[in-house]
Structure formats: structure tokens, C-alpha cells
Design a protein around this motif. Sequence first.
Motif: not given
Length: 520
Positions: A97-105, A133-137
Motif C-alpha cells: 500500500v505504501v508503494q502504491q501510494l508513493a507511485v500515485v502521488l 485507485a489505491v487499495p487501502m482502508g
Amino acid sequence: MTSRIANNTMSLPYLLIPLLVIWLLAFFPTHQAMVHVWINSVTFAHGFLIVPMALYLFWQRRQFVSLKDAQPSWLASLILLGLAIVWFVANAAGVNVVQQLAVVLMIPMIIWGLLGFQVLKQVAFPVGYLLFAVPMGENLVPLLQEITAWFSVKGLQLVGIPVYWEGYYISIPSGDFLVAEACSGIRYLIASAALGAFYAYITFNSLKKRILFIGISLVLPIVANGIRAWGIIMIAYYSNMKYAVGVDHILYGWVFFGIVMLLLFWIGGKFADNPITLQSTTNTTEADQTLPKGDSRFSVSQDVVQPIEKQHWRMLVWLTVIIICIPILTLLNQPSAVSQVAFTLPEKVANWQLTKKQPINWKPTFSTPHTTHVTYQNDVTDQSLFLFSAHYTGGERDIELVSYANQLFDDDNWKILSQQVRSIEIAEKTYSFYEYVVEHDGQRRLLWSWYVLNNKVMTNIYLIKLYQAYGKLTGQFYGGSFLAMATDFDIKPSEAREKLQRFLTEAMPLLTESLVSYKP
């Protein structure tokens, strides 16, 4: 001079295309992991719609975007570098999730870096919408389960139906109900947040209205899900458990959610603002009168496209270097070959003897093939203790010590009565364990679990991930082990706690020392 600036800026957006393509390819495994979650998780299947919806919002705003003051930003490039480093560390730790957040940001930082902050502000919402779009929550699921159970119980008490409530389990005279993860309402909450934000942006011009509507979109599905759960129990109660107890209650839930969202949008439509339009005219005075005063966003240059400035080409090269260098470092930092796992269990611990019996009704599911599942029998009382261990060398690809894919027990068969982190005094040392009290067909069981890294007993999964990332980045050992013990009890879980504590007083040093033997 003014004409030249306007002419140059009109061609700038085309520089984003190769940069975004490079970004997409450089972090392709992360994008692939996101799509994999969209495909395999009903909760995050909406991810397929987020990118088209964001593109639609961006397209709707294209005529309002002014590139008059577009200037490269070195500050944005430094933030982009920071995000790339965050991605690098998260990749080493295996935190998706941190990888995906970093990439989208990285997308807003690319726009800011190439076109400037003023341009980013004008497209902030369409770009920010991509975060959905980031799978989180999923970490909210336990809290939502508790809220849903609370709503259900209070509703039953309000109408006078006898109810017994324990954790996520609700019992009424007609039968028992479990507020499972699928009933927590996380799907409704995420879907409502994404739809509510989209609707607020295209319907309202006022920031206050947008924030209020999005806030309602977050609160309403939580309340509605509680009412839905209560309604399902009521239907089951009055139908003598004939209706709303199987798959159909999921269908009822989505129908109810659809009605609630339609009602929300209908009410929102009553307060909708008139859409802002931009009149294409050469008379700037007339055009300015149709637009909000003091809002520089609503201006478009009508000049002919000219070559891009050198500073933008330099920034394009610099951003490209940042985007591709970190993934290359990741490829160079692949794990080397690892040694075979060697873990030896003590044959005898005080009055407890290692046996060949398989633990009863307990089959943990872990991604590593290096597992041990045994039973210890007490020579005096004939009682049993079950021990499970899973070992990770750190070199196996896509096999993680800490992962949601690892399951200590089958939660479809065992219902959780309580769970907590408990501190236990063992041999004059204090250890922290995850404790679960579970039940299956009247059989009650106490489980303790913990992790061991470099001879250290740990329970904080975030700290474990940081330890592993540090070990991987520095070329040190970054594997570890997961251990769990279980025993049954009749009335009080304190009986089982005393049993496990007596066993671990003798066994803990032997267990932790034997785990060091398989360091590569």
C-alpha cells in the motif's frame, strides 16, 4: 514578448505524455499489483473505474486550465525523489500500500515539476481523485464491524427483541449472527466516498458544499450499513430464519445501498450549482464578465503553438532520471541465494513431551513452505499444547513474513470472542503476544502468537517491516519466524494462559535460540 510565452506554454502538456509512459513502465510491477487487487477483491473492484473517471474530470477542465505562468519547479522534483525513495524502502519491506501510494502521488509531482504549481492547482482534484485507485482502508474493517454490531444490538433492544452480544457475535432467540468482514460495510464506505467525491466535484462549485457533501458520503454509508444489518436480523427473526440468512442478505445490502446513494444524489441535485462555462471569444472583456472575478484559472491562450523552452527540456530529463534510477537500484538489490531452513524443536519441555499427533481443528495457512505443526502432551495431566511455526529466509520472492495472506486460523469455522496484545512475564522477562480467544461448536481455544527476528521477540508488524527493510537494504539477514501456541479450556481462558505460560517459561529460550541456526 507576451505572445512568445503564451505560444511556448501551449505545447507544454505534450511533454507529460512521454514522462507518464516512462513512469508507467518504471513502476510497472506496482501498477500490476494494484490491478491484481482490483481483479481479486470485490472491495476494490471499483479501481477499474477510477482512472477513466479521473480522465473524464481532467477532460472537463481542459478549457479552464491556464498555462500562462507554467514554470518548472525544482522543489517538486525533490519531492518526487523523496517519493521514489519511499517507494524503494516500501518495496524492500514488502509494504504494497505504501508503494502504491508513493507511485500515485508521483503524478501531481510530475505535473508540478514540469508545468508549475499554478497548473497543478487547476487540475488538483482530477489528479487527487486517482488516490481512490489505491487499495487501502482494510484496517478500518474491525472498527466498522464493531459499529455495525452496535447499531444492530441497539436497534434490537429498541424494539424489545432479547439479544446477547459478544464481540462480533449477536444471538437472538431465532439464531446466531456474525458481523463478518463482508458485513462491516467497508465496500459501501469506499464506494460511497469515491462516488460522493466525484458527484460533489461535478455538481457543486462551492468548496463548502463539496466538503459537506463528501462528509455526508462518508458518514451515511456507516449509518446505513448499521441499519441494513439490523434490518436483516429483523427479517430473519420474523421469518423464523427463513429469509436474509444466506447469500440473499448480500444482495439485499447492495440494493439497500443503491437506494441510499440514489436518494443522496437526488437531494444533492436539489442544491446543485449552475455549471461554469467558458465562452470562446476574442473579446476578453466580454469573456471576463462571464467568469468568476479574480480567478486566473479560467483563461485560455488563443495563440499559435511554438517550441518549448530549454528549461522545460532540462526538467524533463531530470524528472526522467529520478523516475528510472530508483527502480534500477531495486533490480540491482535482488535477494541472493539463501540457505536451507533448519529449525529443531525441543523433544521434551518439563512434563511436556513432543508427540507425532497432529493438532486438532487447527490448520494455519502461511505462504512459506517452511512450517512446523506439532503437539506436546503432558505426561502427568494428559493435556495437549499445539505449536505452529513458519520460517522465512527472506530470499523467497513474493513470500512475506507479515502478510494479510497469512491466516492463523480459519475464521469461517472459528469465531473470535476476543483479541488483544497481552504482556506476559516469562523467566524474569516481559514478552508481548497476540492473544486470541476463539470458539468452534462449543470448543474454546486460547492462542498466543509472536514473531522472532534476529533472536528478538516482536509483535509490532510495522516495526518488523522496518527491520526487514533495513536488513534487505544493508545486505544483512532479513528473514524471520512466526510462532503460535494454542490450548483448549473449559470455562476461563486464565486456565489456558497459565498452561501456556508454564510451558514457555521452559521452552522460550530453546525456541528462540534454535531459530538463529538458519541465518544465511
